[in-house]
Design an enzyme around this catalytic site. Structure first.
Site, PDB file in Angstrom:
ATOM      1  N   ARG A 160      26.056  47.590  66.206  1.00 16.44           N
ATOM      2  CA  ARG A 160      27.340  46.887  66.071  1.00 16.44           C
ATOM      3  C   ARG A 160      27.289  45.775  65.026  1.00 16.44           C
ATOM      4  NH1 ARG A 160      27.636  50.748  68.294  1.00 16.44           N
ATOM      5  NH2 ARG A 160      28.616  51.303  70.274  1.00 16.44           N
ATOM      6  N   SER A 239      35.457  47.819  74.399  1.00 12.32           N
ATOM      7  CA  SER A 239      34.350  47.034  74.950  1.00 12.32           C
ATOM      8  C   SER A 239      34.417  45.606  74.409  1.00 12.32           C
ATOM      9  CB  SER A 239      33.011  47.669  74.575  1.00 12.32           C
ATOM     10  OG  SER A 239      32.920  48.973  75.097  1.00 12.32           O
ATOM     11  N   GLU A 343      32.343  41.225  71.263  1.00  6.23           N
ATOM     12  CA  GLU A 343      32.371  42.170  70.154  1.00  6.23           C
ATOM     13  C   GLU A 343      33.577  41.941  69.235  1.00  6.23           C
ATOM     14  OE1 GLU A 343      32.414  47.017  69.486  1.00  6.23           O
ATOM     15  OE2 GLU A 343      31.341  46.168  71.170  1.00  6.23           O
TER      16      GLU A 343
END
Length: 351
Positions: A160, A239, A343
């Site tokens: 990520r 998420s 995130e």
């Protein structure tokens, strides 16, 4: 190129949250994107880049500057080589590659957002990451004032993360190039255990491309991870927290906390994450810390389908969302000694 003033930004995000921008520009060509960025840089105007809005948490006060919505179009296939304009809808592009019989991104179906955002986050799900197929990223370099082509080897991809996320004010992604695989209509080897189990195959097996895509869409929909305007469980950024990656020492301390809180026979999820590193599950941590599906009493709550998604139930503010996120972070830290990291990108606010 469309231009609006005092323009609402909430409708441009999957959270449907955030105040207005002083100015909103929608650019439909690379030249328009570059011209808008250059103008902002020349005048010292704050600039916010918006693609699909699926990874943004914008403050209730909005954005005092120019918001640039990248609405460029372009889908080009040359054999197994794919080039996408930054503004292309990602999930539509995935569908088109599956229709073309090309493997490599089929398990990334249903992920909301634009193609240009995928290298920034190194978007991944169900055993695939875009880092596995990206060959080059074409971007405007705000430091040099030039358009540059950056090979994948220089993108610093990791979980990520990328050099674009590390230095968010330098590059504006214009185009992304991929090398896919022609496997006679079959998928890439299925890596994710849940996907393999649902498909009735073993990890490493290949399945028909359409079956892989449809299975992932079904799995995502069951977790509220496929956009549906009528389903508030999808009014989210997917998420909200990344899965923690722990050193050996941190992981041993974590295991001790797990045994103390949940008993000696409980083993948390653990996945190799490089030398002396172990990745565990943020969703597991959240659930075991007491934040179960549907948690919350206000207009911002944990999804009823997936503990990793924080959602706007229709009348939330960004502050409502952040209050819930802070509660979850504090609860997981108190329970297990791990600090979750958000995130989504925050604009005008911090967690």
């Amino acid at each position: 190129m469309q231009e609006l003033h005092d323009a609402p930004l909430a409708p441009l995000t999957t959270f449907r949250l955030g105040g207005p921008a002083t100015r909103l520009v929608a650019a439909t060509t690379d030249d328009e994107v570059i011209a808008t960025v250059r103008e902002a840089d020349a005048t010292g105007t704050p600039l916010l880049i918006i693609g699909g809005g699926s990874n943004l948490v914008i403050g209730d006060k909005g954005f005092d500057g120019t918001a640039l919505r990248i609405a460029t179009k372009g889908f080009t296939l040359d054999g197994t080589r794919l080039e996408l304009a930054a503004g292309e809808v990602w999930t539509d592009a995935v569908a088109r590659t599956v229709e073309a019989g090309l493997a490599g991104i089929e398990c990334l179906a249903g992920i909301p957002g634009s193609a240009g955002a995928t290298p920034i986050q190194n978007v991944g799900a169900y055993g695939q990451e875009v880092a596995g197929t990206i060959t080059e990223v074409v971007a405007y370099d705000r430091r040099s004032g030039e358009t540059v082509t950056i090979p994948a080897t220089e993108c610093a991809f990791s979980y990520r993360h990328s050099r674009f996320k590390q230095d968010p004010d330098r590059f504006v992604v214009l185009r992304v190039r991929f090398e896919l695989e022609d496997a006679d209509g079959m998928s890439a080897p299925v890596k994710y255990a849940e996907t393999a189990r649902t498909l009735g195959v073993e990890p490493g097996d290949r399945v028909p491309l359409a079956a892989a895509r449809e299975t992932v869409l079904k799995l995502r929909a069951g977790k509220g991870m496929v956009l549906d305007p009528e389903d508030h469980d999808t009014w989210s950024a997917g998420s909200f927290f990344t899965n923690p990656i722990l050193t050996n020492g941190e992981y041993e301390a974590f295991l001790a906390r797990v045994r103390e809180r949940l008993g000696p026979d409980v083993t948390p999820p653990a996945f190799p994450a490089g030398e002396d590193r172990t990745k565990t599950s943020a969703a597991w941590l959240i659930d075991k810390a007491g934040f179960t599906k549907g948690y919350g009493m206000g207009p911002a709550r944990i999804s009823t389908k997936h503990t990793l998604a924080l959602t706007n139930r229709g009348e939330a503010t960004t502050e409502d969302l952040l209050a819930l996120a802070r509660e979850v972070v504090a609860g997981v830290r108190d329970a297990f000694g791990i600090t979750l990291v958000n995130e989504p990108v925050t604009v005008g606010v911090t967690l």
